[in-house]
Motif scaffolding. Structure first.
Motif, PDB file in Angstrom:
ATOM      1  N   THR A 123      32.056  20.236  38.483  1.00 45.83           N
ATOM      2  CA  THR A 123      30.822  19.914  37.762  1.00 45.83           C
ATOM      3  C   THR A 123      31.168  19.493  36.345  1.00 45.83           C
ATOM      4  O   THR A 123      32.134  19.982  35.759  1.00 45.83           O
ATOM      5  CB  THR A 123      29.858  21.118  37.723  1.00 45.83           C
ATOM      6  N   ARG A 124      30.361  18.574  35.793  1.00 43.07           N
ATOM      7  CA  ARG A 124      30.647  18.016  34.477  1.00 43.07           C
ATOM      8  C   ARG A 124      29.457  18.211  33.551  1.00 43.07           C
ATOM      9  O   ARG A 124      28.305  18.016  33.949  1.00 43.07           O
ATOM     10  CB  ARG A 124      30.968  16.529  34.601  1.00 43.07           C
ATOM     11  N   PHE A 125      29.772  18.604  32.308  1.00 43.42           N
ATOM     12  CA  PHE A 125      28.748  18.769  31.282  1.00 43.42           C
ATOM     13  C   PHE A 125      29.232  18.125  29.992  1.00 43.42           C
ATOM     14  O   PHE A 125      30.441  18.101  29.700  1.00 43.42           O
ATOM     15  CB  PHE A 125      28.473  20.262  31.022  1.00 43.42           C
ATOM     16  N   GLU A 126      28.268  17.622  29.220  1.00 43.80           N
ATOM     17  CA  GLU A 126      28.583  17.046  27.917  1.00 43.80           C
ATOM     18  C   GLU A 126      28.259  18.000  26.782  1.00 43.80           C
ATOM     19  O   GLU A 126      28.791  17.852  25.677  1.00 43.80           O
ATOM     20  CB  GLU A 126      27.812  15.739  27.710  1.00 43.80           C
ATOM     21  N   SER A 127      27.393  18.973  27.013  1.00 43.45           N
ATOM     22  CA  SER A 127      26.920  19.876  25.971  1.00 43.45           C
ATOM     23  C   SER A 127      27.454  21.296  26.166  1.00 43.45           C
ATOM     24  O   SER A 127      27.360  21.867  27.258  1.00 43.45           O
ATOM     25  CB  SER A 127      25.377  19.920  25.968  1.00 43.45           C
ATOM     26  N   GLY A 128      28.003  21.858  25.089  1.00 42.69           N
ATOM     27  CA  GLY A 128      28.462  23.230  25.155  1.00 42.69           C
ATOM     28  C   GLY A 128      27.332  24.205  25.407  1.00 42.69           C
ATOM     29  O   GLY A 128      27.494  25.183  26.146  1.00 42.69           O
ATOM     30  N   PHE A 129      26.173  23.947  24.805  1.00 47.18           N
ATOM     31  CA  PHE A 129      25.026  24.839  25.009  1.00 47.18           C
ATOM     32  C   PHE A 129      24.558  24.815  26.457  1.00 47.18           C
ATOM     33  O   PHE A 129      24.160  25.845  27.009  1.00 47.18           O
ATOM     34  CB  PHE A 129      23.878  24.454  24.069  1.00 47.18           C
ATOM     35  N   ASP A 130      24.630  23.642  27.099  1.00 45.28           N
ATOM     36  CA  ASP A 130      24.250  23.557  28.516  1.00 45.28           C
ATOM     37  C   ASP A 130      25.198  24.388  29.382  1.00 45.28           C
ATOM     38  O   ASP A 130      24.774  25.042  30.345  1.00 45.28           O
ATOM     39  CB  ASP A 130      24.255  22.103  28.981  1.00 45.28           C
ATOM     40  N   VAL A 131      26.481  24.357  29.047  1.00 43.33           N
ATOM     41  CA  VAL A 131      27.454  25.145  29.815  1.00 43.33           C
ATOM     42  C   VAL A 131      27.199  26.636  29.619  1.00 43.33           C
ATOM     43  O   VAL A 131      27.244  27.418  30.572  1.00 43.33           O
ATOM     44  CB  VAL A 131      28.899  24.786  29.398  1.00 43.33           C
ATOM     45  N   LEU A 132      26.934  27.041  28.393  1.00 39.46           N
ATOM     46  CA  LEU A 132      26.654  28.455  28.136  1.00 39.46           C
ATOM     47  C   LEU A 132      25.447  28.930  28.935  1.00 39.46           C
ATOM     48  O   LEU A 132      25.454  30.030  29.509  1.00 39.46           O
ATOM     49  CB  LEU A 132      26.419  28.680  26.641  1.00 39.46           C
ATOM     50  N   HIS A 133      24.421  28.104  29.006  1.00 37.49           N
ATOM     51  CA  HIS A 133      23.238  28.441  29.801  1.00 37.49           C
ATOM     52  C   HIS A 133      23.589  28.501  31.281  1.00 37.49           C
ATOM     53  O   HIS A 133      23.161  29.405  32.011  1.00 37.49           O
ATOM     54  CB  HIS A 133      22.131  27.413  29.556  1.00 37.49           C
ATOM     55  N   GLU A 134      24.377  27.541  31.747  1.00 35.57           N
ATOM     56  CA  GLU A 134      24.792  27.489  33.150  1.00 35.57           C
ATOM     57  C   GLU A 134      25.571  28.757  33.535  1.00 35.57           C
ATOM     58  O   GLU A 134      25.319  29.372  34.573  1.00 35.57           O
ATOM     59  CB  GLU A 134      25.669  26.256  33.380  1.00 35.57           C
ATOM     60  N   VAL A 135      26.526  29.128  32.702  1.00 34.96           N
ATOM     61  CA  VAL A 135      27.383  30.266  33.015  1.00 34.96           C
ATOM     62  C   VAL A 135      26.611  31.574  32.942  1.00 34.96           C
ATOM     63  O   VAL A 135      26.831  32.492  33.735  1.00 34.96           O
ATOM     64  CB  VAL A 135      28.595  30.288  32.055  1.00 34.96           C
ATOM     65  N   GLU A 136      25.692  31.668  31.998  1.00 37.04           N
ATOM     66  CA  GLU A 136      24.950  32.912  31.822  1.00 37.04           C
ATOM     67  C   GLU A 136      23.911  33.139  32.911  1.00 37.04           C
ATOM     68  O   GLU A 136      23.684  34.279  33.329  1.00 37.04           O
ATOM     69  CB  GLU A 136      24.265  32.923  30.455  1.00 37.04           C
ATOM     70  N   HIS A 137      23.303  32.062  33.413  1.00 36.30           N
ATOM     71  CA  HIS A 137      22.166  32.223  34.323  1.00 36.30           C
ATOM     72  C   HIS A 137      22.446  31.772  35.761  1.00 36.30           C
ATOM     73  O   HIS A 137      21.627  32.008  36.645  1.00 36.30           O
ATOM     74  CB  HIS A 137      20.962  31.444  33.785  1.00 36.30           C
ATOM     75  N   LYS A 138      23.593  31.142  35.993  1.00 37.88           N
ATOM     76  CA  LYS A 138      23.894  30.675  37.349  1.00 37.88           C
ATOM     77  C   LYS A 138      25.288  31.152  37.743  1.00 37.88           C
ATOM     78  O   LYS A 138      25.914  31.938  37.041  1.00 37.88           O
ATOM     79  CB  LYS A 138      23.783  29.147  37.405  1.00 37.88           C
ATOM     80  N   GLN A 139      25.777  30.629  38.865  1.00 37.37           N
ATOM     81  CA  GLN A 139      27.070  31.081  39.376  1.00 37.37           C
ATOM     82  C   GLN A 139      28.210  30.643  38.452  1.00 37.37           C
ATOM     83  O   GLN A 139      28.219  29.519  37.961  1.00 37.37           O
ATOM     84  CB  GLN A 139      27.294  30.502  40.779  1.00 37.37           C
ATOM     85  N   HIS A 140      29.165  31.534  38.235  1.00 43.80           N
ATOM     86  CA  HIS A 140      30.285  31.217  37.363  1.00 43.80           C
ATOM     87  C   HIS A 140      31.287  30.304  38.052  1.00 43.80           C
ATOM     88  O   HIS A 140      31.595  30.485  39.232  1.00 43.80           O
ATOM     89  CB  HIS A 140      31.022  32.493  36.962  1.00 43.80           C
ATOM     90  N   PRO A 141      31.863  29.351  37.328  1.00 48.43           N
ATOM     91  CA  PRO A 141      32.994  28.594  37.881  1.00 48.43           C
ATOM     92  C   PRO A 141      34.258  29.452  37.838  1.00 48.43           C
ATOM     93  O   PRO A 141      34.311  30.496  37.183  1.00 48.43           O
ATOM     94  CB  PRO A 141      33.104  27.400  36.921  1.00 48.43           C
ATOM     95  N   ASP A 142      35.286  29.005  38.545  1.00 51.59           N
ATOM     96  CA  ASP A 142      36.575  29.694  38.498  1.00 51.59           C
ATOM     97  C   ASP A 142      37.356  29.310  37.247  1.00 51.59           C
ATOM     98  O   ASP A 142      38.185  30.080  36.752  1.00 51.59           O
ATOM     99  CB  ASP A 142      37.425  29.342  39.724  1.00 51.59           C
ATOM    100  N   LEU A 143      37.119  28.092  36.774  1.00 50.91           N
ATOM    101  CA  LEU A 143      37.882  27.568  35.644  1.00 50.91           C
ATOM    102  C   LEU A 143      36.986  26.656  34.817  1.00 50.91           C
ATOM    103  O   LEU A 143      36.241  25.840  35.372  1.00 50.91           O
ATOM    104  CB  LEU A 143      39.101  26.781  36.143  1.00 50.91           C
ATOM    105  N   ILE A 144      37.048  26.793  33.506  1.00 46.35           N
ATOM    106  CA  ILE A 144      36.368  25.877  32.589  1.00 46.35           C
ATOM    107  C   ILE A 144      37.433  25.100  31.826  1.00 46.35           C
ATOM    108  O   ILE A 144      38.339  25.690  31.222  1.00 46.35           O
ATOM    109  CB  ILE A 144      35.468  26.628  31.586  1.00 46.35           C
ATOM    110  N   LEU A 145      37.345  23.779  31.880  1.00 47.77           N
ATOM    111  CA  LEU A 145      38.207  22.910  31.083  1.00 47.77           C
ATOM    112  C   LEU A 145      37.365  22.375  29.932  1.00 47.77           C
ATOM    113  O   LEU A 145      36.400  21.645  30.152  1.00 47.77           O
ATOM    114  CB  LEU A 145      38.758  21.762  31.933  1.00 47.77           C
TER     115      LEU A 145
END
Length: 409
Positions: free
Chosen positions: A34-56
């Motif tokens: 999955t790809r994101f351009e915004s750090g805030f969007d990733v923080l929301h994704e990780v906090e409220h949805k399933q965690h990825p195994d790796l964040i680049l």
């Protein structure tokens, strides 16, 4: 390549780089990218949805930088791995990796733009296989009252990791590493859950002394080794500021019938930034009493030549970040070379920490450091399992690699 990752999240606001990296990952067997351009969007994704195994994570984003992102990520309960991407100088990558490691994350390394398939493969291969998940990063902490109660009920558990002389595959000592046994859940907790709290509430000295007692209680089991084999214990500067500490330690060792020459007092370099006369007095008295003194995580702080010259350290431990980066980073190699030269001139023994791969072992050995510690040889283990290795170690030991735990008291 059959990757150990199933879900990789890319945080990159350059669409071309993100697309290129995504294609490389898919070719390496990643089933979900999955790809994101915004750090805030990733923080929301990780906090409220399933965690990825790796964040680049790219270090330069439109809404925040990589350092800010790592800090904010600690609030999301993320327990996966992290890798970094940068078009900047490699030293910037070093800084953010050190920050992430200090917060307890498993950091796979950094990639410089333009990202190549070889860089990606090297990073994916850095992940440990079947490694148990670590404790959440800076999320859960014991309370001061829990720590005080646990100290008195024996919750502190020493784990031990050997220091090995590569020349003859001989164990010359062990470092004791602190864990906390949560008796309600029967889980072993990371030091990140109790050491910062103990320091903040002024109970780190009580904790350190209780931990030393636990180590001394184990000491009779070290008799299977040569009498010169030592056990290192980490002490904070706050604890060493107590001018009565040397007398307390001498009395404790006398009680447990352990010679001071068998105990190494490790002090983290970064905490030595400001001279404290009480600390220098305590270190000098401990040296005179027969304890060995070691400066830990060397290269990460700001020790002056004057301070090293006038403090009776006998051992210098190269920080793992330089050891692990030196294979591909000339700056890290330079730090190791200069540290080796300094130690030789001051007649100090050098230990390379965090050696996890054959390449790291060979490089450090070629640079003249033959004493090593890390997961290439053995991971930290409780006393009942710490010696379950064939001693001495074979000259080339194909031990599975893992991210080194930075457990300290």
């Amino acid at each position: 390549m059959n990757s150990n990752y199933e879900h990789v999240l890319i945080l990159e606001d350059d669409a071309v780089t993100a697309e290129h990296l995504s294609k490389i990952l898919v070719k390496q067997g990643i089933t979900q990218v999955t790809r994101f351009e915004s750090g805030f969007d990733v923080l929301h994704e990780v906090e409220h949805k399933q965690h990825p195994d790796l964040i680049l994570c790219d270090l330069r984003l439109s809404d925040m930088d990589g350092l800010q992102f790592v800090r904010f990520l600690t609030e999301t309960h993320y327990e996966g791995d992290i890798g970094f991407i940068s078009g900047n100088d490699s030293r910037v990558l070093d800084v953010v990796q050190q920050l992430a490691r200090s917060l307890g994350y498993s950091v796979l390394g950094g990639m410089t733009k333009p990202v190549t398939p070889n860089q990606v493969v090297r990073m994916l291969m850095a992940r440990p296989i079947n490694e148990a998940k670590q404790q959440p990063h800076s999320i859960y902490s014991l309370s001061a009252n829990q720590i005080i109660k646990g100290i008195r009920t024996g919750a502190l558990v020493p784990y031990y990791q050997p220091k090995v002389d590569i020349k003859d595959s001989r164990v010359i000592g062990f470092e004791s590493l602190a864990r906390w046994h949560d008796k309600k859940t029967d889980k072993i907790l990371s030091p990140a859950t109790f050491i910062p709290v103990a320091e903040r509430f002024g109970i780190i000295s009580e904790l350190s002394l209780a931990f030393l007692k636990a180590v001394l209680s184990d000491f009779n089991q070290f008799q299977a080794f040569d009498e010169k084999v030592t056990v290192a214990v980490n002490f904070s500067i706050d604890t060493l500021s107590d001018r009565h500490l040397p007398d307390m330690l001498i009395d404790l060792l006398r009680e447990y019938n352990v010679s001071p020459s068998r105990i190494v007092i490790e002090v983290t370099e970064s905490r030595l930034a400001n001279d404290r006369i009480n600390v220098l007095e305590a270190l000098a008295r401990l040296h005179l009493a027969g304890f060995r003194l070691s400066i830990d995580d060397f290269g990460t702080g700001y020790s002056s030549l004057y301070r090293l010259k006038h403090t009776p350290f006998e051992e210098l431990k190269l920080d793992r970040s330089f050891v692990q980066d030196a294979v591909n980073d000339n700056s890290a190699k330079a730090v190791i070379r200069s540290s080796m030269q300094l130690a030789n001139e001051l007649n100090m023994q050098v230990v390379a920490e965090g050696v996890e791969t054959e390449a790291e072992q060979q490089l450090v050995d070629d640079m003249g450091c033959g004493i090593m510690q890390g997961f290439r040889f053995a991971k930290p283990q409780p006393i009942e399992r710490a010696f379950n290795i064939d001693w001495p170690l074979p000259p080339t030991s194909p031990v599975e690699t893992h991210p080194t735990d930075d457990a300290r008291v």
